[in-house]
Design a protein around this motif. Structure first.
Motif, mmCIF file in Angstrom:
data_model
loop_
_atom_site.group_PDB
_atom_site.id
_atom_site.type_symbol
_atom_site.label_atom_id
_atom_site.label_comp_id
_atom_site.label_asym_id
_atom_site.label_seq_id
_atom_site.Cartn_x
_atom_site.Cartn_y
_atom_site.Cartn_z
ATOM 1 N N VAL A 50 -2.459 7.271 2.656
ATOM 2 C CA VAL A 50 -1.811 6.845 1.416
ATOM 3 C C VAL A 50 -1.751 5.328 1.310
ATOM 4 N N LEU A 51 -1.728 4.620 2.444
ATOM 5 C CA LEU A 51 -1.654 3.159 2.412
ATOM 6 C C LEU A 51 -2.953 2.519 1.938
ATOM 7 N N SER A 52 -4.026 3.295 1.907
ATOM 8 C CA SER A 52 -5.307 2.759 1.433
ATOM 9 C C SER A 52 -5.436 2.874 -0.081
ATOM 10 N N ARG A 53 -4.492 3.511 -0.709
ATOM 11 C CA ARG A 53 -4.529 3.688 -2.167
ATOM 12 C C ARG A 53 -4.241 2.378 -2.895
ATOM 13 N N LYS A 54 -4.771 2.283 -4.108
ATOM 14 C CA LYS A 54 -4.490 1.115 -4.932
ATOM 15 C C LYS A 54 -3.256 1.319 -5.804
ATOM 16 N N ALA A 55 -2.717 2.525 -5.786
ATOM 17 C CA ALA A 55 -1.539 2.837 -6.584
ATOM 18 C C ALA A 55 -0.335 2.035 -6.088
ATOM 19 N N ALA A 56 0.572 1.752 -7.013
ATOM 20 C CA ALA A 56 1.803 1.049 -6.669
ATOM 21 C C ALA A 56 2.984 1.876 -7.171
ATOM 22 N N TYR A 57 4.011 1.966 -6.342
ATOM 23 C CA TYR A 57 5.127 2.853 -6.638
ATOM 24 C C TYR A 57 6.422 2.071 -6.865
ATOM 25 N N ASP A 58 7.255 2.651 -7.708
ATOM 26 C CA ASP A 58 8.577 2.065 -7.946
ATOM 27 C C ASP A 58 9.521 2.354 -6.796
ATOM 28 N N ILE A 59 9.339 3.525 -6.196
ATOM 29 C CA ILE A 59 10.188 3.950 -5.076
ATOM 30 C C ILE A 59 9.314 4.640 -4.033
ATOM 31 N N VAL A 60 9.489 4.260 -2.786
ATOM 32 C CA VAL A 60 8.849 4.954 -1.667
ATOM 33 C C VAL A 60 9.968 5.426 -0.745
ATOM 34 N N ILE A 61 9.987 6.714 -0.444
ATOM 35 C CA ILE A 61 10.955 7.230 0.523
ATOM 36 C C ILE A 61 10.195 7.875 1.670
ATOM 37 N N ASP A 62 10.505 7.434 2.869
ATOM 38 C CA ASP A 62 9.765 7.863 4.061
ATOM 39 C C ASP A 62 10.591 8.875 4.846
ATOM 40 N N LEU A 63 10.369 10.153 4.571
ATOM 41 C CA LEU A 63 11.119 11.207 5.253
ATOM 42 C C LEU A 63 10.568 11.488 6.639
ATOM 43 N N LYS B 157 5.338 -1.708 1.984
ATOM 44 C CA LYS B 157 5.256 -2.815 1.021
ATOM 45 C C LYS B 157 3.866 -2.941 0.400
ATOM 46 N N GLN B 158 2.844 -2.449 1.108
ATOM 47 C CA GLN B 158 1.473 -2.523 0.598
ATOM 48 C C GLN B 158 1.279 -1.704 -0.676
ATOM 49 N N SER C 38 6.437 -5.017 -7.190
ATOM 50 C CA SER C 38 7.135 -6.236 -6.758
ATOM 51 C C SER C 38 8.645 -6.062 -6.680
ATOM 52 N N LYS C 39 9.204 -5.161 -7.504
ATOM 53 C CA LYS C 39 10.646 -4.933 -7.478
ATOM 54 C C LYS C 39 10.966 -3.483 -7.118
ATOM 55 N N ALA C 40 10.234 -2.978 -6.163
ATOM 56 C CA ALA C 40 10.373 -1.573 -5.784
ATOM 57 C C ALA C 40 11.424 -1.382 -4.685
ATOM 58 N N LEU C 41 11.756 -0.114 -4.467
ATOM 59 C CA LEU C 41 12.700 0.259 -3.422
ATOM 60 C C LEU C 41 11.987 1.051 -2.330
ATOM 61 N N PHE C 42 12.317 0.753 -1.081
ATOM 62 C CA PHE C 42 11.904 1.578 0.050
ATOM 63 C C PHE C 42 13.157 2.226 0.602
ATOM 64 N N LEU C 43 13.211 3.554 0.562
ATOM 65 C CA LEU C 43 14.373 4.278 1.061
ATOM 66 C C LEU C 43 14.097 4.795 2.471
ATOM 67 N N ASN D 266 17.059 -8.134 2.577
ATOM 68 C CA ASN D 266 17.136 -7.876 1.140
ATOM 69 C C ASN D 266 17.637 -9.075 0.339
ATOM 70 N N LEU D 267 18.247 -10.035 1.021
ATOM 71 C CA LEU D 267 18.704 -11.250 0.342
ATOM 72 C C LEU D 267 17.529 -12.135 -0.065
ATOM 73 N N PHE D 268 16.347 -11.906 0.577
ATOM 74 C CA PHE D 268 15.226 -12.828 0.392
ATOM 75 C C PHE D 268 13.976 -12.161 -0.186
ATOM 76 N N THR D 269 14.089 -10.900 -0.604
ATOM 77 C CA THR D 269 12.914 -10.217 -1.163
ATOM 78 C C THR D 269 13.307 -9.325 -2.319
ATOM 79 N N SER D 270 12.370 -9.128 -3.241
ATOM 80 C CA SER D 270 12.623 -8.216 -4.371
ATOM 81 C C SER D 270 12.221 -6.789 -4.032
ATOM 82 N N GLN D 271 11.486 -6.594 -2.929
ATOM 83 C CA GLN D 271 11.139 -5.256 -2.450
ATOM 84 C C GLN D 271 12.214 -4.827 -1.458
ATOM 85 N N LYS D 272 13.153 -4.052 -1.942
ATOM 86 C CA LYS D 272 14.369 -3.772 -1.187
ATOM 87 C C LYS D 272 14.197 -2.637 -0.173
#
Length: 314
Positions: free
Chosen positions: A201-214, A224-225, A229-234, A250-256
């Motif tokens: 999935v990391l080789s995809r060119k798609a960009a997501y608003d939210i990524v959750i890694d179960l 982050k790949q 730019s303003k997405a969330l990683f849960l 999170n104080l220094f990046t928009s990708q939380k």
């Protein structure tokens, strides 16, 4: 009563059966004859000594956090529950308590009546992963059909609830799972499915608003790949050090990097019970008899199964 305990940290082989008296209940507790309890990754993380800062190193320790059974006795201050009720619930402190026994005493605020149309095994599968799914949903904020969400490791117990709850919100879901999980992911609400054995999935060119890694295998730095730019990683499976570090970063990046820590309560269980009433699917992959608890934990720790693994007690 029979109870499963362990006297040292280690593999599932350290688990053993002992005879103990039934628990005595306090005024606000309920005594439940356990019919089933489910297995969660936290169980073996604690048992292997990976969570000693929170679990401590005092033995014996029990295992299992969520269960279902029949009420056998109630404390004098308990209301709304009577002897004979079929219930499900969860221990107050998952780090230091357990339900791997024929009887368990639990605070009444963490007991709920079991819906009549689901089994004890299904009910025992709800509290831990269900609460985590509702908590994750809460952390995502406002989501709709334009919200692109990637769920990595999508068809375990957590993903089972999360996909179906996200479907209710109309989100655009991409699920990463095994080939045998593909049809379940689609049934539970995924718009598209990636077989991790066939595509990275990391080789995809798609960009997501939210990524959750179960699965706990992707990690924030890799995610982050494929994040906007303003997405969330849960992250529902953080290493202890990641909890404070995420707040600082999170104080220094928009990708939380958002840590998901869940605690069962009426608030979350009401959402889950409403979902059950509306037909949410609770897939129990395999049920083991109480005597085969070692095999049950070994099976669960291997991973790769769909839904939940449950131990039946009686």
């Amino acid at each position: 009563m029979k109870a499963i305990v362990y006297q040292e940290f280690g593999t599932a082989d350290v688990l053993q059966t002992v005879e103990q008296p039934k628990p005595t209940i306090k005024e606000d507790q309920v005594l439940v004859k356990v019919k089933a309890f489910s297995i969660n990754p936290m169980d073996w993380k604690i048992r292997k000594g990976e969570m000693t800062l929170m679990s401590g190193s005092k033995f014996p320790k029990y295992t299992g956090a969520d269960f279902a059974g029949i009420v056998e006795d109630i404390g004098y201050s308990v209301s709304g529950i009577v002897v004979g009720d079929e219930v499900f619930g969860v221990v107050k402190n998952m780090m230091k308590e357990g339900v791997s026994a024929e009887y368990v005493a639990v605070t009444s605020s963490l007991i709920w009546k079991k819906p009549a149309d689901i089994s004890f095994a299904q009910a025992a599968s709800i509290p831990v992963v269900g609460t985590a799914a509702v908590t994750a949903l809460e952390k995502m904020g406002n989501i709709n059909a334009q919200t692109n969400i990637l769920v990595n490791g999508a068809t375990g117990g957590f993903g089972m609830f999360l996909l179906q709850l996200l479907k209710q919100k109309g989100a655009n879901i991409t699920a990463v799972t095994s080939s045998k999980g593909t049809e379940f992911a689609k049934k539970w609400g995924a718009s598209s499915v990636i077989d991790y054995a066939k595509e990275d999935v990391l080789s995809r060119k798609a960009a997501y608003d939210i990524v959750i890694d179960l699965s706990g295998k992707m990690g924030y730095d890799n995610a982050k790949q494929i994040m906007k730019s303003k997405a969330l990683f849960l992250n529902p499976t953080p290493k202890p050090i990641e909890i404070p570090l995420s707040f600082i970063k999170n104080l220094f990046t928009s990708q939380k990097h958002i840590i998901v820590l869940a605690s069962p309560s009426d608030k979350y269980t009401d959402v889950l019970l409403d979902a059950v009433r509306n037909g949410v699917d609770i897939e129990v992959n395999k049920i083991f008899p109480f005597a085969d608890y070692t095999e049950a934990y070994q099976y669960a720790e291997q991973g790769g199964y769909i839904g939940k693994v449950v131990v039946e007690v009686n």
